[in-house]
Design an enzyme around this catalytic site. Structure first.
Site, PDB file in Angstrom:
ATOM      1  CG  ASP A  12     -68.057 -55.404 -18.192  1.00 63.70           C
ATOM      2  OD1 ASP A  12     -67.848 -54.466 -17.408  1.00 63.70           O
ATOM      3  OD2 ASP A  12     -67.246 -55.744 -19.077  1.00 63.70           O
ATOM      4  CG  ASP A 131     -64.453 -46.497 -22.639  1.00 69.03           C
ATOM      5  OD1 ASP A 131     -63.993 -46.859 -21.539  1.00 69.03           O
ATOM      6  OD2 ASP A 131     -65.634 -46.695 -22.985  1.00 69.03           O
TER       7      ASP A 131
END
Lengths: 255, 220
Positions: A12, A131
């Site tokens: 990330d 998600d």
């Protein structure tokens, strides 16, 4: 012997650094992306995923220079996501050295873009990131969220997965927002529901805390690849240890 | 025009940076050029013919750019490496969009058949075939594996992403086999030509070794 299950460390990235959050918040610094990428390649990672995690919410640009640097030194597949808004963004990332591009928020705002990108560059390089969060107030179990998990969409995650594949997604990256950063394991029922519903490979993401979770992700969740961040970033386990553990539990891996 | 050591044929389909970067990595000092110019392909010492996306589009773009003749000529006369669709396009015909290929080899390009896609435990196998699979170095004609397999273990894993595979009429050109779940041809070789279904440029050390072998290859 046949196709190996893949282990994919996820980096990330925000402001040029690798970070890790809990439930998408509380970010901690984990290091330089190029150094980390090389380390994972040396350890035998099957693939690397880079997510520019604040790109959509902060309207930030792409992480092209990082990808260029990694791609000239690391010769395994690279997936990049975050802030991909138009077909031209896909081209820029591919030209920088990405092999696949992951599309999340834009897929919801403009599904046609997924189809256009798949037609133009081939399904093999189009990953749709989903998600999902468990919800009580809907006629389905898991709902799709966007903008780094900040916005509900009203979409059923399983139906959404099928729709994205019908538009040309070649792979799905399924992240359980309930599990992300919690270290209690993947959401295997969610992954299994999506894996059974589509023909394309799925990558399970969100919640890995130990090596048994990786095994469960494959065996219970039906994942074709397992993605993890914090267990690798902070040196709790190496990729090699993860592979040895999976092999010992009957999962075919690349040694 | 400076001398081109390795031409990577660019007909506008997908990302060739990975291929050129990997070649530069194994051949420092060599002039690696990504090109859509037929004259550069013709003058290069060796040619890499990659491909991504759908075969009908690849063939159409190749022809539209006037590259068909230069590629066919290179495939017959100089060290030549086809990758992925660059392997598939060498054949007569593909089931993908009922496409006509370059016809250098007789045979078909077939899709993984839905009915076959279960593993030995009865679990569903996904298409595309994506990830690392084992490659067995077939050597039906000679007792020796092809020189491009040098220093690569038989059964080493390479990275794949594809839904179609080649089925050559002439089995003597088969130089590599994988299983998904049935056996399929993943590499062919004939004279100065070698072509693979997997992506050596994305296959870590095994892939870099194969590219290095190609760069140093002097076919007799």
């Amino acid at each position: 012997m046949g196709l190996a299950k893949r282990i994919i460390p996820c980096l990330d990235v925000t402001a040029g650094r690798v970070v890790k959050g809990v439930n998408f918040l509380e970010l901690r610094d984990a290091g330089d992306p190029v150094e980390i990428a090389k380390r994972y390649d040396d350890q035998g990672a099957d693939e690397l995923t880079f997510l520019d995690i604040t790109a959509s919410s902060d309207n930030r640009g792409l992480i092209l220079h990082i990808i260029e640097e990694v791609a000239s030194q690391v010769f395994i597949p690279l997936t990049v996501g975050g802030g991909v808004r138009e077909v031209e963004d896909v081209r820029r990332l591919l030209n920088a050295g990405a092999d696949k591009v992951s599309i999340n928020t834009t897929a919801v705002l403009n599904p046609q873009m997924v189809q256009d990108a798949a037609t133009k560059f081939g399904s093999q390089c189009i990953v749709v990131a989903i998600d999902a969060k468990k919800v009580e107030n809907q006629p389905f179990e898991w709902e799709v969220f966007t903008h780094g998990g900040r916005k509900a969409t009203g979409l059923d995650a399983v139906k959404w997965a099928e729709y994205m594949v019908s538009l040309g997604a070649g792979e799905l990256l399924v992240t359980s927002m309930d599990r992300d950063g919690t270290k209690i394991g993947f959401n295997n029922p969610l992954n299994r529901a999506i894996s059974d519903a589509v023909e394309v490979p799925i990558i399970a993401s969100g919640g890995v805390g130990n090596l048994q979770h990786l095994v469960d992700g494959v065996k219970e969740g039906g994942a074709d690849a397992v993605l993890a961040a914090s267990i690798f970033h902070y040196g709790e386990y190496t990729i090699k240890q993860a592979k040895e553990y999976m092999a010992k539990h009957g999962i075919e891996v690349r040694s | 025009m400076s001398k081109v050591d390795i031409a990577v044929v660019d007909y506008g389909m997908g990302n060739l940076r990975s291929v050129s970067k990997a070649l530069e990595h194994v051949a420092p000092g060599k002039n690696v050029v990504v090109t859509s110019r037929p004259d550069e392909v013709a003058s290069a010492e060796r040619v890499v013919f990659p491909g991504q996306g759908a075969m009908p589009d690849c063939i159409r773009e190749l022809i539209a750019r006037g590259l068909r003749g230069a590629v066919l000529d290179a495939a017959k006369h100089k060290p030549f490496l086809g990758i992925c669709i660059g392997l598939q396009m060498l054949f007569d015909h593909s089931e993908e969009g009922d496409a006509t290929g370059l016809g250098l080899f007789k045979g078909n390009v077939k899709r993984f058949a839905a009915a076959d896609m279960v593993d030995s435990l009865g679990k569903k196998l996904k298409v595309p075939h994506m990830g690392w699979n084992q490659v067995y170095q077939s050597h039906q004609v000679n007792s020796q594996p092809h020189v491009l397999w040098q220093n690569i273990a038989d059964g080493a894993r390479f990275y794949y992403v594809h839904s179609y595979y080649v089925q050559p009429d002439d089995e003597s050109i088969i130089s590599g086999l994988s299983h998904y779940p049935k056996r399929f041809t993943c590499a062919i070789a004939k004279d100065n030509l070698f072509a693979v279904q997997f992506h050596p440029e994305k296959s870590a050390n095994a892939g870099l070794q194969l590219l290095s072998n190609f760069v140093n290859w002097s076919p007799s």
